[in-house]
Design a protein around this motif. Structure first.
Motif, PDB file in Angstrom:
ATOM      1  N   HIS A 177       0.837  -1.199   0.000  1.00 42.53           N
ATOM      2  CA  HIS A 177       0.000   0.000   0.000  1.00 42.53           C
ATOM      3  C   HIS A 177       0.868   1.244   0.000  1.00 42.53           C
ATOM      4  CE1 HIS A 177      -2.305   3.069   2.536  1.00 42.53           C
ATOM      5  NE2 HIS A 177      -2.861   3.099   1.350  1.00 42.53           N
ATOM      6  N   GLN A 178       1.853   1.295   0.864  1.00 44.49           N
ATOM      7  CA  GLN A 178       2.721   2.469   0.951  1.00 44.49           C
ATOM      8  C   GLN A 178       3.441   2.736  -0.361  1.00 44.49           C
ATOM      9  OE1 GLN A 178       5.340   2.039   4.291  1.00 44.49           O
ATOM     10  NE2 GLN A 178       3.727   2.105   5.801  1.00 44.49           N
ATOM     11  N   SER A 179       4.019   1.709  -0.951  1.00 48.42           N
ATOM     12  CA  SER A 179       4.781   1.901  -2.182  1.00 48.42           C
ATOM     13  C   SER A 179       3.877   2.320  -3.335  1.00 48.42           C
ATOM     14  CB  SER A 179       5.537   0.617  -2.543  1.00 48.42           C
ATOM     15  OG  SER A 179       4.633  -0.448  -2.778  1.00 48.42           O
ATOM     16  N   ARG A 180       2.666   1.750  -3.411  1.00 41.10           N
ATOM     17  CA  ARG A 180       1.753   2.090  -4.507  1.00 41.10           C
ATOM     18  C   ARG A 180       1.240   3.512  -4.366  1.00 41.10           C
ATOM     19  NH1 ARG A 180       1.242   1.834  -9.465  1.00 41.10           N
ATOM     20  NH2 ARG A 180      -0.800   1.427 -10.355  1.00 41.10           N
ATOM     21  N   VAL A 181       0.936   3.943  -3.158  1.00 38.59           N
ATOM     22  CA  VAL A 181       0.455   5.303  -2.932  1.00 38.59           C
ATOM     23  C   VAL A 181       1.521   6.317  -3.342  1.00 38.59           C
ATOM     24  CG1 VAL A 181      -0.144   6.980  -1.144  1.00 38.59           C
ATOM     25  CG2 VAL A 181      -1.238   4.737  -1.161  1.00 38.59           C
ATOM     26  N   LEU A 182       2.750   6.068  -2.948  1.00 36.13           N
ATOM     27  CA  LEU A 182       3.831   6.990  -3.309  1.00 36.13           C
ATOM     28  C   LEU A 182       4.016   7.054  -4.819  1.00 36.13           C
ATOM     29  CD1 LEU A 182       6.487   6.170  -0.550  1.00 36.13           C
ATOM     30  CD2 LEU A 182       5.147   8.265  -0.778  1.00 36.13           C
ATOM     31  N   ALA A 183       3.949   5.899  -5.465  1.00 34.57           N
ATOM     32  CA  ALA A 183       4.146   5.863  -6.914  1.00 34.57           C
ATOM     33  C   ALA A 183       3.038   6.617  -7.642  1.00 34.57           C
ATOM     34  CB  ALA A 183       4.198   4.409  -7.392  1.00 34.57           C
ATOM     35  N   LEU A 184       1.787   6.411  -7.240  1.00 30.89           N
ATOM     36  CA  LEU A 184       0.671   7.074  -7.907  1.00 30.89           C
ATOM     37  C   LEU A 184       0.683   8.579  -7.664  1.00 30.89           C
ATOM     38  CD1 LEU A 184      -2.119   4.453  -7.149  1.00 30.89           C
ATOM     39  CD2 LEU A 184      -1.271   5.080  -9.411  1.00 30.89           C
ATOM     40  N   SER A 185       0.973   8.986  -6.434  1.00 28.84           N
ATOM     41  CA  SER A 185       1.041  10.411  -6.134  1.00 28.84           C
ATOM     42  C   SER A 185       2.154  11.081  -6.930  1.00 28.84           C
ATOM     43  CB  SER A 185       1.269  10.626  -4.630  1.00 28.84           C
ATOM     44  OG  SER A 185       0.226  10.035  -3.880  1.00 28.84           O
ATOM     45  N   GLY A 186       3.306  10.427  -6.985  1.00 28.93           N
ATOM     46  CA  GLY A 186       4.420  10.977  -7.762  1.00 28.93           C
ATOM     47  C   GLY A 186       4.100  11.051  -9.237  1.00 28.93           C
ATOM     48  N   GLN A 187       3.392  10.069  -9.748  1.00 25.65           N
ATOM     49  CA  GLN A 187       3.011  10.045 -11.162  1.00 25.65           C
ATOM     50  C   GLN A 187       2.162  11.261 -11.518  1.00 25.65           C
ATOM     51  OE1 GLN A 187       1.096   6.338 -12.361  1.00 25.65           O
ATOM     52  NE2 GLN A 187      -0.361   7.466 -13.613  1.00 25.65           N
ATOM     53  N   LEU A 188       1.177  11.578 -10.671  1.00 22.47           N
ATOM     54  CA  LEU A 188       0.309  12.721 -10.936  1.00 22.47           C
ATOM     55  C   LEU A 188       1.074  14.035 -10.806  1.00 22.47           C
ATOM     56  CD1 LEU A 188      -2.496  13.809 -11.544  1.00 22.47           C
ATOM     57  CD2 LEU A 188      -2.971  13.748  -9.094  1.00 22.47           C
ATOM     58  N   ASN A 189       1.896  14.147  -9.773  1.00 22.83           N
ATOM     59  CA  ASN A 189       2.675  15.365  -9.597  1.00 22.83           C
ATOM     60  C   ASN A 189       3.632  15.596 -10.763  1.00 22.83           C
ATOM     61  OD1 ASN A 189       1.702  16.515  -7.196  1.00 22.83           O
ATOM     62  ND2 ASN A 189       2.881  15.097  -5.944  1.00 22.83           N
ATOM     63  N   ASP A 190       4.174  14.524 -11.319  1.00 23.48           N
ATOM     64  CA  ASP A 190       5.069  14.659 -12.476  1.00 23.48           C
ATOM     65  C   ASP A 190       4.341  15.273 -13.670  1.00 23.48           C
ATOM     66  OD1 ASP A 190       7.152  13.580 -11.054  1.00 23.48           O
ATOM     67  OD2 ASP A 190       6.964  11.564 -11.905  1.00 23.48           O
ATOM     68  N   VAL A 191       3.111  14.803 -13.909  1.00 14.65           N
ATOM     69  CA  VAL A 191       2.327  15.323 -15.030  1.00 14.65           C
ATOM     70  C   VAL A 191       2.037  16.805 -14.837  1.00 14.65           C
ATOM     71  CG1 VAL A 191       0.117  15.161 -16.248  1.00 14.65           C
ATOM     72  CG2 VAL A 191       1.305  13.081 -15.539  1.00 14.65           C
ATOM     73  N   LEU A 192       1.597  17.183 -13.633  1.00 16.98           N
ATOM     74  CA  LEU A 192       1.253  18.575 -13.362  1.00 16.98           C
ATOM     75  C   LEU A 192       2.495  19.461 -13.377  1.00 16.98           C
ATOM     76  CD1 LEU A 192      -0.824  20.674 -12.722  1.00 16.98           C
ATOM     77  CD2 LEU A 192      -0.816  19.944 -10.329  1.00 16.98           C
ATOM     78  N   GLU A 193       3.588  18.970 -12.826  1.00 17.08           N
ATOM     79  CA  GLU A 193       4.822  19.751 -12.819  1.00 17.08           C
ATOM     80  C   GLU A 193       5.303  20.030 -14.239  1.00 17.08           C
ATOM     81  OE1 GLU A 193       9.299  19.677 -10.810  1.00 17.08           O
ATOM     82  OE2 GLU A 193       8.127  17.828 -10.947  1.00 17.08           O
ATOM     83  N   ALA A 194       5.191  19.050 -15.124  1.00 18.21           N
ATOM     84  CA  ALA A 194       5.612  19.248 -16.510  1.00 18.21           C
ATOM     85  C   ALA A 194       4.784  20.345 -17.180  1.00 18.21           C
ATOM     86  CB  ALA A 194       5.489  17.934 -17.287  1.00 18.21           C
ATOM     87  N   ARG A 195       3.481  20.389 -16.897  1.00 17.25           N
ATOM     88  CA  ARG A 195       2.637  21.439 -17.470  1.00 17.25           C
ATOM     89  C   ARG A 195       3.052  22.809 -16.944  1.00 17.25           C
ATOM     90  NH1 ARG A 195      -2.309  20.486 -19.672  1.00 17.25           N
ATOM     91  NH2 ARG A 195      -1.717  22.450 -20.654  1.00 17.25           N
ATOM     92  N   LEU A 196       3.365  22.890 -15.662  1.00 13.89           N
ATOM     93  CA  LEU A 196       3.758  24.168 -15.069  1.00 13.89           C
ATOM     94  C   LEU A 196       5.132  24.627 -15.562  1.00 13.89           C
ATOM     95  CD1 LEU A 196       2.481  23.460 -11.464  1.00 13.89           C
ATOM     96  CD2 LEU A 196       1.603  25.232 -12.997  1.00 13.89           C
ATOM     97  N   GLN A 197       6.041  23.695 -15.765  1.00 16.28           N
ATOM     98  CA  GLN A 197       7.352  24.060 -16.305  1.00 16.28           C
ATOM     99  C   GLN A 197       7.226  24.628 -17.718  1.00 16.28           C
ATOM    100  OE1 GLN A 197       9.462  20.350 -15.837  1.00 16.28           O
ATOM    101  NE2 GLN A 197      10.327  20.940 -13.845  1.00 16.28           N
TER     102      GLN A 197
END
Length: 245
Positions: free
Chosen positions: A162-182
């Protein structure tokens, strides 16, 4: 008289074949290709997945009725109309059950939010899109919000999966949003000095705060002065005013 088989008599070898010659060995057949999983195995896999999903539905029902303290393997087994050993085959503990529910909910959430962020016209507008989509996703299902973000923490021990999957999914979404902001920053559309990753985390936190308020007040039976939709819109307006140029 010579005995049969002696050099003095008996049958002559067949024409074209010398006495004592060895017949050539038959070719070894090629190994058969590995068979695809049988229909029987496929049906078994579908049946097991269907039973697993039924257990998760039962676990959520037990959680909604009695919270984490009321969640036991016995209660879930009774809700799912299974024996406890049958339940134990799929989930070894209530922490595993709650963790599986949370991961399923988060996977669904990330899929919705990624679509909203990707469809936004710019990175700054994607911030507001994330807040809007996240609040709307849970506004009519605050129990779903509790399943993902509250009850796993209250079990006292989260599974490593659970811990590893939550971190991976949260990071995945933040990566997408960060790329748009950059991309906005390079195009001069982002206010100077703002950090894309921090903004992504801030949008997530603002939506989380709105939903936590709603879930807490609903649980206490207290009404709200402002609706979740009003708080959502105000959060979006703040992000747009402060992030764009």
């Amino acid at each position: 008289m010579p005995s049969p088989g002696s050099s003095g008599g008996g049958r002559k070898p067949a024409p074209g074949r010398r006495r004592g010659a060895v017949s050539p060995a038959a070719p070894t057949p090629a190994p058969a290709p590995t068979a695809a999983p049988s229909e029987r195995e496929a049906r078994k896999a579908r049946r097991q997945e269907g039973r697993r999903q039924a257990i998760l539905v039962a676990a959520r029902a037990v959680l909604v009725r009695g919270g984490v303290l009321g969640l036991t393997l016995e209660a879930v087994a009774a809700e799912a109309d299974l024996s406890k050993p049958s339940l134990f085959y799929y989930f070894r503990s209530k922490e595993d059950l709650v963790g599986a529910l949370a991961v399923e909910g988060l996977e669904r959430e990330v899929k919705v939010l990624e679509a909203a962020v990707t469809a936004a016209a710019s990175g700054v507008e994607a911030l507001a899109a994330l807040v809007r989509a996240r609040v709307d996703l849970y506004a009519e299902d605050l129990d779903g919000f509790r399943v993902v973000y509250l009850w796993p923490q209250l079990t006292g021990r989260q599974s490593e999966a659970h811990q590893s999957r939550v971190l991976a999914l949260s990071g995945q979404l933040n990566d997408v949003l960060e790329a748009r902001l950059q991309a906005d920053a390079r195009a001069g559309r982002l206010a100077p000095g703002l950090q894309p990753r921090r903004l992504a985390n801030l949008a997530w936190t603002m939506a989380h705060g709105v939903l936590s308020l709603g879930a807490g007040l609903e649980h206490s039976g207290v009404g709200t002065r402002f609706t979740l939709s009003q708080l959502r819109d105000e959060a979006c307006a703040v992000l747009l005013r402060s992030s764009g140029r």
